[in-house]
Scaffold this motif. Sequence first.
Motif, mmCIF file in Angstrom:
data_model
loop_
_atom_site.group_PDB
_atom_site.id
_atom_site.type_symbol
_atom_site.label_atom_id
_atom_site.label_comp_id
_atom_site.label_asym_id
_atom_site.label_seq_id
_atom_site.Cartn_x
_atom_site.Cartn_y
_atom_site.Cartn_z
ATOM 1 N N LEU A 162 0.748 -1.289 0.022
ATOM 2 C CA LEU A 162 0.030 -0.181 -0.014
ATOM 3 C C LEU A 162 0.909 1.367 -0.008
ATOM 4 N N GLU B 34 0.708 4.518 -2.599
ATOM 5 C CA GLU B 34 0.741 5.842 -2.196
ATOM 6 C C GLU B 34 1.874 6.781 -2.726
ATOM 7 N N LEU C 264 1.572 7.317 -6.561
ATOM 8 C CA LEU C 264 0.729 8.452 -6.944
ATOM 9 C C LEU C 264 1.621 9.897 -7.151
ATOM 10 N N LYS D 157 -10.048 1.070 -8.009
ATOM 11 C CA LYS D 157 -11.000 2.163 -7.385
ATOM 12 C C LYS D 157 -10.364 2.727 -6.218
ATOM 13 N N ASP D 158 -9.263 2.282 -5.504
ATOM 14 C CA ASP D 158 -8.473 3.115 -4.411
ATOM 15 C C ASP D 158 -7.662 4.140 -5.165
ATOM 16 N N TYR D 159 -7.287 3.710 -6.094
ATOM 17 C CA TYR D 159 -6.295 4.739 -6.652
ATOM 18 C C TYR D 159 -6.740 5.059 -7.938
ATOM 19 N N ASP E 26 -6.302 7.780 -9.740
ATOM 20 C CA ASP E 26 -5.693 8.681 -10.424
ATOM 21 C C ASP E 26 -4.371 8.082 -10.900
ATOM 22 N N ASP F 28 -14.228 -7.848 -2.367
ATOM 23 C CA ASP F 28 -13.425 -6.862 -1.774
ATOM 24 C C ASP F 28 -12.415 -7.591 -0.709
ATOM 25 N N GLU G 91 -10.846 -5.800 2.739
ATOM 26 C CA GLU G 91 -11.231 -4.638 3.284
ATOM 27 C C GLU G 91 -10.204 -4.192 4.564
ATOM 28 N N ARG H 257 -7.330 -3.152 4.691
ATOM 29 C CA ARG H 257 -5.888 -2.695 4.137
ATOM 30 C C ARG H 257 -5.587 -1.361 4.760
ATOM 31 N N ASN I 166 0.841 16.292 -7.037
ATOM 32 C CA ASN I 166 0.283 15.510 -8.267
ATOM 33 C C ASN I 166 -1.138 15.599 -8.128
ATOM 34 N N ASN J 255 -3.691 5.956 6.573
ATOM 35 C CA ASN J 255 -4.707 5.608 5.425
ATOM 36 C C ASN J 255 -6.059 5.098 5.731
ATOM 37 N N PRO K 145 -10.456 1.821 6.035
ATOM 38 C CA PRO K 145 -9.629 2.578 5.121
ATOM 39 C C PRO K 145 -10.407 3.675 4.416
ATOM 40 N N ARG L 179 -9.638 5.569 1.854
ATOM 41 C CA ARG L 179 -9.730 5.642 0.329
ATOM 42 C C ARG L 179 -11.072 4.843 0.251
ATOM 43 N N LYS L 180 -11.352 3.779 0.429
ATOM 44 C CA LYS L 180 -12.592 3.158 0.263
ATOM 45 C C LYS L 180 -13.677 3.531 0.444
ATOM 46 N N ASN M 33 -14.547 5.803 -2.717
ATOM 47 C CA ASN M 33 -14.123 5.284 -3.872
ATOM 48 C C ASN M 33 -14.967 5.750 -5.172
ATOM 49 N N ARG N 247 -4.724 12.022 0.068
ATOM 50 C CA ARG N 247 -3.268 11.905 0.157
ATOM 51 C C ARG N 247 -2.759 11.716 1.566
ATOM 52 N N ARG O 283 -18.849 -4.436 7.030
ATOM 53 C CA ARG O 283 -17.990 -5.777 7.744
ATOM 54 C C ARG O 283 -17.638 -5.136 9.070
#
Lengths: 434, 434
Positions: free
Chosen positions: A142, A146, A149, A189-191, A193, A411, A413, A415, B2, B41, B65, B67-68, B71, B79, B394
């Motif tokens: 992970l 990051e 990016l 989905k998480d990234y 960009d 999924d 989850e 993370r 970025n 994160n 998370p 980011r999730k 999404n 970031r 979850r």
Amino acid sequence: MNIPQTSFPRVVIVGGGFAGLAVAKGLENQKLQVVLIDKHNYHTFQPLLYQVATGGLEPDSIAFPLRKRFNDVENFFFRLAEVQGIDADKNTIETSIGCLEYDKLIIATGSTTNFFGSESIKANAMEMKSVPQALNIRSLVLENFEEALLESNLEKRLALMNFVIVGGGPTGVELAGALAEMKKGILPKDYPDLDIRQMKIHLIQGSDRLLQGMSEKASKKSEDFLRELGVDIWKNLRVLNYDGTTVTTSGEEAFEAQTVIWAAGVQGDAVPGLAEESLVERANRFKVNEFSKIEGYEHVYAIGDVACMKTKGYDHGHPMMAQPAIQQGKLLAKNIIAELKGKKRKAFVYNDKGSMATIGRNKAVVDLPKWKFQGVFAWFVWMFVHLFSLIGFRNKVIVFMNWVYNYVRFDRETRLIIRPYKKKNKYSFDKEHA
Amino acid sequence: MNIPQTSFPRVVIVGGGFAGLAVAKGLENQKLQVVLIDKHNYHTFQPLLYQVATGGLEPDSIAFPLRKRFNDVENFFFRLAEVQGIDADKNTIETSIGCLEYDKLIIATGSTTNFFGSESIKANAMEMKSVPQALNIRSLVLENFEEALLESNLEKRLALMNFVIVGGGPTGVELAGALAEMKKGILPKDYPDLDIRQMKIHLIQGSDRLLQGMSEKASKKSEDFLRELGVDIWKNLRVLNYDGTTVTTSGEEAFEAQTVIWAAGVQGDAVPGLAEESLVERANRFKVNEFSKIEGYEHVYAIGDVACMKTKGYDHGHPMMAQPAIQQGKLLAKNIIAELKGKKRKAFVYNDKGSMATIGRNKAVVDLPKWKFQGVFAWFVWMFVHLFSLIGFRNKVIVFMNWVYNYVRFDRETRLIIRPYKKKNKYSFDKEHA
């Protein structure tokens, strides 16, 4: 070490893995004092470590507190310690918390990663033999995204998204498959960009097929499954070095990668102190007879990965997996009890119940002695067997719930970067204390 | 960093706690670019950290998370970074991964532990504001018992089994209760060769009652509950120092303890760069008006623990808890959208929904605006509210399953030492990077 002297003989077990746990269970409530020593206060269910590394499961779900397992057992003692040496003449072991006498010593210390002597690979590659190591991999994967990016240099960005897994055994195959599923379902989905197509998963195998311990059909099918998931498979290729930037190999290929996971070999984690001749040289496993007794010693036994027992059809010892460890542990307990009661001991015969590996959603391979099958049904069998083998009712339920959730939702989850790896690594700390 | 320049104004939110998450959710899919920055994160559900610290829950179950969560949100960027400073003249922030311009800046950095200037307490006491810190407490408690087993000197053994919790707010009360339940149900089974009666849990409160933010009845009842569980409560006693061995106090009492958990105060975690006058001196919280705008700045807002907003009845700002943070975040989002659309903004009015704390099995206290109750029903209400507030389906399911299991089995099973605290502390590492 503060363990009372009783009139019962004292059996000291070093290691609470599959083998150590099996023998300790087998010796419950006998006229024996049992002392179990481990450097962790928990048993790790290693076959599911790759799911912790890829965010599918929480670490606590695949581990079980050792003390709890033996809460109601009489004459049982657990000690959290590292064993540093054996003095077989005096029947004692030296540990991080002092010296202890034994009547019988059972070494069940398992295995460690084998880097085949490469200090450079050892320093720069990740291993996955323990819960903290699995969490390190999760964090690193992970953290790499990051960082990717923010990286405008294409080459550097590709290196961050390049994952090289060395070793095409079950660990390598399962990890490659799980990473490929993260690539497919989660990372885009998480990234959003990042161009996740730029992520590469390379699986490098020294020989001409994956899952060498399994049937040809299983090897073939697991390769198909992995290719379907987009994993690049390299066969007949050996990794020569990894300096933290570039993986060099025996072929033309070189890989620029920030992450190399080394699953190319294990060796016994032998405790020092016994004669050199008692060890199989490069494997670092103790030579034992079919009663698990180490050659040349009267009261010292070895079981599981750290033992090399040659029986019919197993000239180089049994496979370093859960099944032989559990079977050896169980039989050794029975034999010790038989000896106590003046009965005859039984020689070990390995009952190969088969083996299996999972590659991904609905994708697994199973080799039973009389039946080999692959695909959806194999996947359900794999899940059922692993759920059933987990220790603890709570763990079974929580893992089951997670699997249902992950399956229905496509999924994974958990993370969270709870152990930032890159930061910590500066202190060269985690590698030592994992 | 970025992040693309668009024609939409950019709102930068610093911190993904209750306040930051609420405002980010409120700004979803508007004609805005939203950038959320956090040093983790994941979002941490702080009210349940004490259960992670005492083995009741796994860390991944109370975190989510970030980011999730976003999404599927357009124009949203997350970031992973630490914000180091604000330059309000240039409308930029400086972070660990570079500089970023903002049109609006929302500071939601929450709070940190307040040691009231004592370097010695800071160096030697444990805090519990983050997941890693909660895991450190869990490890330390268990490591102390492993060590106590080996300690023949009575005084030293007692010090290992002495737990001093400073601060009688919800955190201190809940942690004391949970430790007392471990003492009752788990530790005697796990450590049969230790006399667990020698374990002491001291809860030290500076004023004359616990849970000062709640009703007298709740204070009284929580004290009864804690005493029932065997916690020693010290009121009107202030801790002056802790050198790692001895806790000295404003009274006659001194405590020899290896573990001190500091829950006696928090202060705003203000980001540097703004004028000194914008901060409430000792509290380190930004002075904001009822639209959450920081005094003296046009485009900089603060919400949650780090904001001190004086409204009717709240002369020192709102309580540093989840509810004001969530309400301020929600309203700020609405006001920003209203401004965009040329509509009128609303001033903040705190809606006090009440507060609650749990002491143990079937033991909780709940203060609703019109109804105050304690005991079994309060405990069920507490559980329901917390389950409902957790983010993620979850997480809700897994926490629920764990609670059912713990309730039925009188157990707390996740007691693994995954982050050995004592070993690591040698490197004075964890404190910095938690």
